[in-house]
Design an enzyme around this catalytic site. Structure first.
Site, mmCIF file in Angstrom:
data_model
loop_
_atom_site.group_PDB
_atom_site.id
_atom_site.type_symbol
_atom_site.label_atom_id
_atom_site.label_comp_id
_atom_site.label_asym_id
_atom_site.label_seq_id
_atom_site.Cartn_x
_atom_site.Cartn_y
_atom_site.Cartn_z
ATOM 1 N N ARG A 28 0.817 -1.215 0.000
ATOM 2 C CA ARG A 28 0.000 0.000 0.000
ATOM 3 C C ARG A 28 0.854 1.270 0.000
ATOM 4 O O ARG A 28 0.607 2.174 -0.786
ATOM 5 C CB ARG A 28 -1.004 -0.040 1.157
ATOM 6 C CG ARG A 28 -2.167 -1.011 0.879
ATOM 7 C CD ARG A 28 -3.128 -1.082 2.050
ATOM 8 N NE ARG A 28 -2.418 -1.483 3.265
ATOM 9 C CZ ARG A 28 -2.902 -1.311 4.483
ATOM 10 N NH1 ARG A 28 -4.068 -0.709 4.670
ATOM 11 N NH2 ARG A 28 -2.219 -1.734 5.526
ATOM 12 N N ASN A 46 -6.400 -2.885 1.456
ATOM 13 C CA ASN A 46 -6.366 -4.344 1.394
ATOM 14 C C ASN A 46 -7.790 -4.857 1.397
ATOM 15 O O ASN A 46 -8.636 -4.320 2.116
ATOM 16 C CB ASN A 46 -5.663 -4.911 2.635
ATOM 17 C CG ASN A 46 -4.166 -4.661 2.603
ATOM 18 O OD1 ASN A 46 -3.585 -4.417 1.552
ATOM 19 N ND2 ASN A 46 -3.539 -4.715 3.768
#
Ligand SMILES: [Zn+2]
Ligand SMILES: [Zn+2]
Length: 774
Positions: A28, A46
């Site tokens: 990320r 996620n």
């Protein structure tokens, strides 16, 4: 920038889904940084499938952004697939003004993949060796690019509360790193420092904690020739000075391991190169993020004690893969090479808990280097060898498990229970086959417990309980018993069919193929023991088209432990009763007591407990014993390894091979091995060196298989060959076989990151059984 975007007519929006190992590896923040780089707005989070991105920007920027997702991905990430869905005319008020990292969303059935444990990265290594850094000398340093994963996670999603780091609350500094998207430790779940993280402790063999500098104390004990139990990443090691014959002998005596080669750990590549000759591929493997034990050719006359790998020209070397190992080996008093063998008693799994280690290893270790972070699941060191130009795993565990193998579509969700020796199991979900870490021999209660625990752990980590089971045909395997207990109608897959299936699955080979399986033993159901066959096989089934001629296996499994029995059996196959008189026996067999040989002779004459076998492993045993290289196996495969060593030492000039004799029996081609007895004995009488004989034998086997495959290609029209079975760990055999088959125009496939020995069986069971179960 945001205003420009909102006003532009060219702004497009994409929904991007990234599948694979993309959680817990800094993905990320990586996406966040890419977004900054390309002026893309939106968000990343996620989800159950992996990572979901909403990205808005100018078409060229989006294009570059998406391309970089794959090309610039963090080192620990493994992308299987990127799905891109353009969003039609996103309303301007829905376009985000900047880029955000959103919290994970948790779902019912998490399917994202957990990363394997990774070796310490260069950045972390630099920090722990820098006196100015706040992590100087801190043995539990990690970041999103390195450190523990699979061994500390108890369930998904992979977040700190679901790991064994949950009881260490991050300090303000660590917390700041953890929440800073631009920091290397953003969402590094095991993030820790000397203030807030796990700590080392030093104990004597009674378990009493001893104050002082733990690393210095450990270094000193090792330098003094003592055995230290070290709690590592996936379990305990027993460490000792590899350059001290006395220390290695002490360790061997205590572990009751007389001669099985021991792996060593050295500080760096340069030190490794002083003990072994290392080519570029081997160096890359040693330094990879997996950091396996790599089997290398030993240099002659090194400082290593001969007791580390007696009689063997190869040595297993690994580099430090945790900060703890790196710091220990950086101590000035630490010996330059340490034996690092699994911290277990023979036949038991490697210890992971402090109390367990203090109790079970108390007679084995003088000292214990412990820490207070739990290991959730055992993960042994992986073992690899470069053969035929590729990394071939002989043991698949740390660094590789639980990376899944993608199966062709249409596979049922199943649990494949594996074999008995070198066990691993395999859980298949959504056509992804999660081959477990190496479990080992399922021959003790402790290892069977470990097996069951590991199945439960992997089910929990995958958030999934398979309902169908697949197992070996062997009725006595504990793994088969387990499969039946879970599911009465479990699917059975023949041992060698599974061996072929494992390679087909890993290498994505579609059938039918000619499958050459050279193995120790495989249950066949027809009363004979298989192990040297060529099959016509695909996912549906298999037919045996060729095999080695039968030898008697006096005493069944006992024969595998005593190669001299196989030598006598090979002589007997050729000479009959005459083989029992000393005058027809080569010098090596004269070392065996006559009464023992008579006893085995009577068993063969009367056919008592003497099943017939086409096992290639047993044929290697027979030849090895005839040459006097190994009459008794101290460990599995010893006789075969010594024979390979001999053959390799014959040099580059290939001596003429023994002639190949083929016959046919009930439509099956038979490679006749009985003439070998006479040929080898004649060579021995003529004082031909053992190395030359060993090389001739290897060449005979390759020539025979080549001739057989050429004939079978004419019969079947198939030119795809799959190589598998435990004997394929023999580098000379594998490389010569692949080379000659290529020369004859075959396409050849062999296992690489899935072991060709029984460690890969579960994948083959899953591949074949799952197909049948659909
Ligand atoms: Zn790192
Ligand atoms: Zn901290």
């Amino acid at each position: 920038m945001a205003t420009v975007l909102a006003q532009s007519v060219h702004v497009e929006t994409l929904h991007v889904f990234v599948h694979g190992i993309v959680q817990g590896v800094g993905f990320r923040p990586f996406v966040y940084r890419l977004a900054q780089r390309y002026g893309v707005t939106g968000n990343v989070r996620n989800n159950e499938e992996g990572v979901a991105i909403v990205a808005s920007g100018l078409p060229e920027a989006l294009h570059a952004f998406v391309a970089a997702l794959e090309s610039d991905a963090p080192p620990a990430a493994r992308i299987n697939r990127i799905d891109i869905h353009p969003v039609e005319e996103a309303a301007n008020d829905q376009i985000e003004q900047s880029f955000h990292i959103l919290p994970s969303c948790t779902g019912q059935r998490p399917s994202t993949q957990i990363a394997p444990d990774m070796a310490v990265c260069a950045d972390c290594l630099r920090e722990i060796l820098d006196p100015a850094d706040r992590r100087y000398q801190y043995p539990f340093t990690n970041c999103t690019n390195c450190g523990p994963r699979f061994s500390i996670v108890s369930q998904v999603p992979y977040d700190r509360p679901n790991t064994s780091m949950h009881r260490f609350a991050m300090c303000a500094d660590c917390s700041r790193e953890y929440h800073d998207p631009l920091n290397r430790r953003f969402h590094a779940q095991p993030n820790a420092c000397p203030v807030c993280g796990p700590q080392l402790s030093w104990h004597d063999c009674t378990g009493r904690a001893v104050a002082g500098d733990c690393l210095k104390s450990a270094a000193l004990a090792l330098a003094n020739g003592q055995v230290v139990a070290i709690k590592g990443l996936g379990g305990f090691h027993l460490a000792a000075d590899a350059c001290s014959a006395q220390a290695v002998t002490l360790l061997r005596q205590r572990k009751n391991r007389p001669s099985k080669p021991l792996a060593i750990m050295v500080r760096d590549l340069e030190t490794a190169a002083s003990f072994a000759s290392i080519n570029a591929a081997e160096a890359a493997l040693l330094c990879s993020s997996e950091h396996p034990i790599v089997l290398l050719a030993c240099r002659k006359k090194t400082a290593l004690a001969a007791e580390v790998a007696p009689g063997i020209g190869t040595i297993g070397i690994m580099l430090p893969y945790t900060p703890l190992h790196a710091l220990l080996l950086a101590q000035p008093t630490t010996p330059k090479a340490l034996v690092m063998t699994s911290g277990n008693r023979s036949d038991e799994p490697i210890c992971i808990r402090n109390e367990e280690a203090l109790q079970r290893l108390q007679d084995l270790a003088d000292w214990f280097l412990l820490h207070n972070c739990d290991i959730v699941t055992r993960v042994d060191d992986s073992v690899a060898r470069i053969m035929a130009g590729q990394v071939r795993l002989l043991r698949r565990a740390r660094g590789f498990s639980p990376i899944p193998v993608a199966l062709p579509a249409a596979t049922a969700d199943i649990l494949a229970c594996g074999a008995e020796m070198k066990n691993s199991f395999c859980i298949v979900r959504n056509s992804e086959a999660y081959l477990s870490q190496h479990i080992g021999e399922l021959t003790s209660t402790e290892s069977y417990d470990f097996y069951q625990e590991s199945i439960e752990h992997l089910q929990q980590v995958l958030g999934f309980v398979p309902e169908q089971t697949v197992c070996d045909q062997h009725p006595d395997y504990l793994s088969s018993g387990y499969a039946h207990a879970r599911h009465a109608h479990c699917q059975k897959v023949q041992h060698h069919h599974a061996h072929i299936g494992a390679v087909m699955a890993e290498q994505n080979v579609s059938g039918p193929v000619l499958g050459i399986v050279l193995d120790g033993a495989g249950y066949s159901g027809d009363g004979t023991v298989y192990g040297g066959e060529v099959y016509l096989a695909d996912r549906n089934g298999y037919t045996r088209l060729a095999r080695l001629s039968h030898l008697l296996l006096p005493g069944g499994d006992q024969a595998a432990a005593q190669p001299w029995r196989m030598a006598l059996s090979l002589l007997y196959q050729h000479l009959g009763e005459q083989a029992l008189s000393a005058e027809f026996q080569p010098p090596a067999l004269l070392a065996i007591e006559q009464t023992h040989k008579q006893f085995i002779g009577q068993m063969m004459l009367k056919g008592l407990h003497c099943p017939q076998t086409s096992s290639c492993g047993r044929l290697f045993d027979a030849v090895s014993a005839l040459l006097g290289l190994c009459l008794y196996n101290d460990y599995e495969g010893q006789a075969a390894m010594l024979l390979e060593e001999q053959a390799m030492s014959a040099g580059d000039e290939v001596p003429s091979a023994y002639p190949v004799t083929l016959t046919t029996e009930a439509g099956v081609l038979i490679i006749e091995s009985s003439p070998l007895a006479a040929l080898i004995c004649a060579d021995l009488t003529a004082a031909v060196p053992a190395a030359v004989i060993a090389r001739r034998f290897h060449q005979w086997l390759v020539d025979a298989l080549e001739t057989v495959c050429v004939e079978l290609r004419e019969q079947t029209g198939i030119d795809r060959v799959v190589l598998s079975g435990g004997c394929m760990q023999n580098r000379l055999l594998l490389e010569t076989l692949i080379r000659q088959m290529h020369t004859r125009g075959f396409s050849v496939h062999a296992g690489a990151l899935v072991p060709m020995n029984d460690g890969g069986i579960a994948l083959g069971q899953a591949f074949i059984g799952g197909y049948v179960c659909v």
